[in-house]
Design an enzyme around this catalytic site. Structure first.
Site, PDB file in Angstrom:
ATOM      1  N   LYS A  52       1.069  -1.307  -0.187  1.00 20.97           N
ATOM      2  CA  LYS A  52       0.329   0.407  -0.135  1.00 20.97           C
ATOM      3  C   LYS A  52       1.323   1.222  -0.025  1.00 20.97           C
ATOM      4  O   LYS A  52       0.212   2.548  -0.784  1.00 20.97           O
ATOM      5  CB  LYS A  52      -0.731   0.078   1.511  1.00 20.97           C
ATOM      6  CG  LYS A  52      -1.806  -1.109   0.856  1.00 20.97           C
ATOM      7  CD  LYS A  52      -3.003  -0.634   0.468  1.00 20.97           C
ATOM      8  CE  LYS A  52      -3.962  -1.463   0.077  1.00 20.97           C
ATOM      9  NZ  LYS A  52      -5.473  -1.472  -0.763  1.00 20.97           N
ATOM     10  N   SER A 309       0.742 -10.262  -0.104  1.00 16.36           N
ATOM     11  CA  SER A 309       0.422  -8.091   0.048  1.00 16.36           C
ATOM     12  C   SER A 309       0.657  -8.039   0.846  1.00 16.36           C
ATOM     13  O   SER A 309       0.222  -6.961   1.180  1.00 16.36           O
ATOM     14  CB  SER A 309      -0.693  -7.889  -0.607  1.00 16.36           C
ATOM     15  OG  SER A 309      -1.830  -9.187  -0.125  1.00 16.36           O
TER      16      SER A 309
END
Length: 415
Positions: A52, A309
């Site tokens: 992110k 992720s």
């Protein structure tokens, strides 16, 4: 190269000012299991332990390039985007107000504070992300801030595409397949757009939690739709509605290329990676690896990249993860036993247990019955077939019982 691909490479270049490329590692354990060449793109090893930070950096730097005096940024996040925004806000010397769901793991809240320091303010609002998002957007309008979407933003999508740019350089060739986790769709939209131009022959498969399958719902409807119910366990990907911009990039995806990962099965993957590989993954970070079993026939003999992720796992959740993994694997069951109220009845039951059976829970639920009492029993064992032996003995002895392991309604109240 397309304009988007060029911009993704530009974002990758700017990211180098904050951290080096995250590792792309061949995983021998998974490669041997599936007879394929499995590589993990370790976004869980970024400074904020998720990808992110890429989108947050790219979006914030572009805003500041146009408006250098901008000093207030606002975001809503289940945790990872919040950490990225916090890290980047401190880097650029601006202020960020970060809205997070009340259900966000404490570990993510604490790390966000560490990364942002005095540059940020955290507000915990809403049980679900969409409630948090609405509160953040309302505040942003009121305070005249700039809203940094966690996924539905062109610059954020562009920043996440830098993951694909790194993969191509690190692998030295295009992979046969890349497996992507999906929440709001920022990562998957960015990588899809990049590969569409840079490597159109690379197959893409998307994985979302079964309790938050917003991409599949949108593909079936032809446009983004809001799910009526979302399971928040996979907090980094539990989004009720996929983004409008992200769906635009994904709308031509065949629906059978989108896989749904059961939350309990994801727990088995988290434990497997932790116990065998020493890799700490949060539920959303384990999605791409969890789907490999569903893709086994398609990936044999091929090169496959799984994007891990995120690794922001709160170890206070480990008992729950173990519990759910055991239940999914058939190694733990709960059942209601109608136990006769006579001397020796409990001993008769205990003698039916095998050498690998262990009582994890025993609780009388109804103590006033004269002839029978209802008992909640939890049993752990080493092999699923042991339960067939136990239930066979119970049936032969005439014991009445009900297996409630997978009865969500009953289990919610008594387990």
């Amino acid at each position: 190269m397309s304009d988007f691909t060029d911009k993704a490479h530009g974002a990758e270049h700017e990211i180098r000012a904050l951290f080096p490329a995250t590792p792309l590692q061949r995983n021998d354990h998974l490669s041997a299991r599936y007879g394929a060449d499995i590589w993990l793109k370790r976004e869980d090893l970024s400074p904020v332990r998720s990808y992110k930070i890429r989108g947050a950096l790219n979006a914030m730097r572009k805003v500041l390039a146009v408006d250098p005096k901008r000093r207030l940024f606002v975001c809503a996040s289940a945790g990872n985007h919040a950490q990225g925004v916090a890290f980047v806000a401190r880097h650029f010397g601006v202020r960020a107000v970060i809205f997070m769901p009340v259900t966000t793991p404490q570990q993510k809240i604490d790390k966000t504070r560490i990364f942002g320091g005095d540059a940020i303010e955290i507000r915990l609002i809403g049980d679900y992300f969409d409630d948090t998002l609405a509160a953040a957007q309302a505040y942003c309008t009121e305070a005249s801030g700039h809203f940094l979407s966690p996924f539905d933003d062109a610059d954020v999508i562009e920043g996440q595409a830098s993951v694909a740019a790194e993969v191509m350089t690190q692998l030295g060739h295009a992979p046969d397949m890349i497996v992507l986790p999906v929440g709001g769709g920022g990562l998957s939209a960015g990588i899809t757009r990049y590969l569409r131009d840079a490597s159109p022959n690379t197959a893409i498969r998307y994985v979302e939690p079964a309790g938050g399958a917003s991409l599949a719902a949108a593909l079936l409807s032809g446009n983004p739709v809001s799910l009526s119910k979302v399971d928040s366990f996979v907090d980094g990907a539990a989004v009720a509605r996929i983004g409008a911009l992200t769906f635009e990039a994904l709308k031509n995806t065949p629906v059978d290329h989108v896989l749904a990962a059961p939350e309990d099965r994801i727990c088995t993957t988290i434990l497997d990676m932790l116990n065998v590989e020493g890799v700490v993954l949060e539920p959303a970070g384990a999605l791409s690896i969890d789907a490999l079993g569903d893709l086994a026939e398609q990936i044999r003999g091929k090169s496959v990249v799984c994007v891990t992720s995120g690794g922001n796992f709160d170890f206070e959740r480990l008992p729950e993860v173990k519990e759910r993994a055991q239940r999914f694997s058939g190694l733990k069951k709960y059942f209601l036993l109608r136990l006769p109220q006579r001397p020796g009845a409990l001993r008769d039951f205990l003698e039916m247990l095998g050498p690998d059976d262990d009582i994890a829970r025993f609780e009388y639920l109804k103590k006033s019955a004269r002839n029978f009492g209802t008992v909640l029993i939890g049993i752990e064992t080493k092999l699923p077939k042991n339960f067939d032996l136990l239930f066979g003995k119970l049936n032969e002895a005439g014991f009445a019982y009900t297996d409630i392991t997978n009865d969500e309604t009953v289990a919610e109240f008594v387990i």
